[in-house]
Design a protein around this motif. Sequence first.
Motif, PDB file in Angstrom:
ATOM      1  N   ALA A  21       4.335  30.154  27.614  1.00 15.32           N
ATOM      2  CA  ALA A  21       3.240  31.045  28.004  1.00 15.32           C
ATOM      3  C   ALA A  21       3.806  32.433  28.285  1.00 15.32           C
ATOM      4  CB  ALA A  21       2.546  30.504  29.246  1.00 15.32           C
ATOM      5  N   VAL A  36      -1.494  27.498  33.180  1.00 20.30           N
ATOM      6  CA  VAL A  36      -2.882  27.466  32.738  1.00 20.30           C
ATOM      7  C   VAL A  36      -3.746  27.113  33.929  1.00 20.30           C
ATOM      8  CG1 VAL A  36      -4.511  26.436  31.150  1.00 20.30           C
ATOM      9  CG2 VAL A  36      -2.128  26.728  30.472  1.00 20.30           C
ATOM     10  N   GLU A  46      -4.541  31.689  31.057  1.00 21.58           N
ATOM     11  CA  GLU A  46      -3.100  31.564  31.167  1.00 21.58           C
ATOM     12  C   GLU A  46      -2.642  32.754  32.002  1.00 21.58           C
ATOM     13  OE1 GLU A  46      -1.387  30.852  27.186  1.00 21.58           O
ATOM     14  OE2 GLU A  46       0.112  32.290  27.868  1.00 21.58           O
TER      15      GLU A  46
END
Lengths: 717, 183
Positions: free
Chosen positions: A116, A337, A332
Amino acid sequence: MGDQRDIVLIGSDAGGTMTDMLVVDKAGEFIVGKASTTPRDQSIGFANSMIDAAEYWGMDWQKEAKNYLPGIAGIIYSGTSMLNTLLTRTGKKIGIILTKGFEDSLIHERGIGVHASYGYQDKIHPVSHIHNEPFVPKKLIRGVTERISMFGEAVVPLYQGEVREAVADLLDRGVEGIAVLFLWSYLNPQHEMMAAAIAREIMKERSQEVPLYLSCEIVPITRENSRLNALVLQAYGAEPAREQLFGIERMLHQDGYKHPLQVALADGGIANIRYPALFKACFSGPVGGILGAKYLSQEMDMPNLLCTDMGGTSFDLGLIMGGECSILREIELARTVLNIPTLVMDSIGAGCGMYLSIDPESKRVDIGPDSAGADPGPVCYMMGNETPTVMDCVLILGILNPDYYLGGKVEVDWDAAYKAIKEKCADPLGIDPYDFAEGVLDLINVRMREHIGTVLSVRGYSPADYYVIGYGGAGPTFLAGYTAGLPFKGVFTVPWAAAFSAFGCAAADYLHRYQKSTLVALPPGSDDGMKQFMAMTVSASWAELEEIAAREMEEEGFKREEISFKQVAYVRYSQQLEDVEVISPLPRLVTAQDMDKLIEAFEETYSRKYVHAAMFPEVGYQIFEIGLLATVSRPKPLLRKYPLEGKTPPGEAEKGTRQVYFGGEWRKANLYEMDLLRSGNEVEGLAVIEAPSTTMFVPLGKKVIVDEYKRCWLKEV
Amino acid sequence: MSKISYSKEVIRDLIEGKLPWSQTKSIISGYKDEDRFDKYVEVLQEKVAWQEKILLPLTHELYIVQKGSDRIVKCSCGQEFGDYRVNWKLNALIHVRESEEEVKELYPYPSAPDAEFCEIREFYCPGCGTQLWVETVPFGYPLVFDFLPDLDTFYAEWLKRPLPSQKEFTDLTCDFIAQNWAE
Ligand SMILES: [Zn+2]
């Protein structure tokens, strides 16, 4: 004493680097202030930014705040302190009690967590992937035996002795709060409630009290992993942020401000800073712009509006359709998340602060993915960065005024930027530094243009149905470039573009959004009895949410009759993965025919979002989540209309000329001060329109027309 | 075009895992430094007491080295494991964990591999006793030959400096077994 002004609203957006301030008076005039964000005590950055803004109206805010604050109707703040708490890992010491067997959920995290926030190249190279250190260490996580099934039945009872042991042990370890999350608790909160009662009992026995955070109250919606992350964010990060917000509120109250401070939420709502689910405020800055655009869309009759926000690190797009924006239910953030409903935004890495480099193998110019931010900033800031950035290119081409950057408050060094671009990029490629810089601008414009094209075309929309607004610090500079060649209805920016998120906060509704999971299925051929039963299930959930909403908003000081509700259902065709947010045509569904009306509304939205041919009623319908929007009206900035004057800008708006490199050669560009342009004025390219906090570039072949709202429309000559 | 190159100290810290993750990440994500392999091997060569030239590192302790006209696998302690085209595990000491008790010595519930179905093989150097490798495989599965590099191609086509004597690129493990252990 400055001008006598009736200040009515203040919107503020504390970004990672700058705190923007938008101050609105009764007549609908705005001023914009900027100051560095002060993460340790955000009230300082807030005050400095306010002082900066007030100067434009000739006020000494430090002395005169007392005269104005009592009359102000609303102050809305959106900040990044929660995000900052996560990034610096300085949250509270939290214990968690989970369903036994799921103790390692935070360690395992979602697969996406390992990459991420990475750029595309790192995402596809697993060697660079890394798991995040959980915000709560394993030694503070306890599992207890219990199980609620996916139908909400208690299939394994709660082992109360284990809860006792867990609570006592966590308290022994000195936790400052305990979060409880059991699987499927949003369908049946019984076990979480029992665990909470036991915890309270033990705390009473020990004469020790720490806050409890129950998932069934704070995040009662599906998706266990992001739900846990959201609960942890609330317990770990939101409370320290709340302390900061109280600090700002105290400061304002001392000088006579009469109302509670309000924050913007990621889902587009506004809440009092005492709002229990404050974690929803952790991502409010970027949505502020969309809220501002939504307000313009509604007030100025532009139902379809594409929002384009270009800042230092990213280029964010938001779509307003029919005056409304859509919601995404997971985001995100800080590499996790989270289950936070958020206004939909499509972002790519294309910002003014991005580093430029040359790939040694292919000799290709790479832009980003990393950005210099405000510290160390572009080379021209002279703060230690030697790698050229996009902004350095804009500067050497003559588009930016080195003596008037951020209104002359930040010194920039043209020579340093030129030298870095020449040595690091242009010389290795054997080309002229100015050609290189112009090439970089073309490249990043193409990237943004393609992003716009993709975002519209994947949804089946045509640019011809949309207006475009450009904002963010760099939006007006690149607006002509990234919209070139796309047949939009109209392209414009506004003089307060650089503080547009702050404007959006000031213009947002006082709104809370509530969600609840549910199990509603209408198989094909459902009879009226079935439909009626499901209609009542949905209505019962709405009633429950309205009860919660009314209670919360009463606690925030509103009367029940001031609150208006919109009922929402998330409907999908059976077995499809995506659902659609549908605003119910009726406040309650009572009969089978009422249910049909909701389904009709769903199919109408569905065919607008996708295409008519994608409709698939043969499989029946499902509703796994319902929602409620609770709104209270609040004062908003007045959008002032000015009388139209002649095409020629007044002499005071003219700032002379400057050489600008455009189309491979140096040309003379006319310079204007944006704030002094009058409604009706026209400015033909090549021109640069300067404002203290942003710069609008008008290429050759384009002109800017200032309309009665002072919108600056970009048109073909 | 300036070539990208990190100092030998940075490469040494990278090998020893001493760089902070942020720096490691920027090396991973950045353009490849052209002289990485040579510096890497130089650092490794300085860490071992013997003189044979390292051609390629295999594991933390094992290297393929040039010994006379042969290319052999050698431990950092000096122990030799024979031709690099023979699975070096045949010349290692092997400890097998096959019962549940032996597996549980290492792995708490629920992380343990299923002892009904597979075994854990630990490979040790006969010279220094260092654990060189561990594999978990079903019972009876042949020793895994993890890595047989095509050294001649690598040196000739990637590094542009062919090794002095060419070797046939083939797995010699079965030949080794036939010569040494067959009836
Ligand atoms: Zn050894």
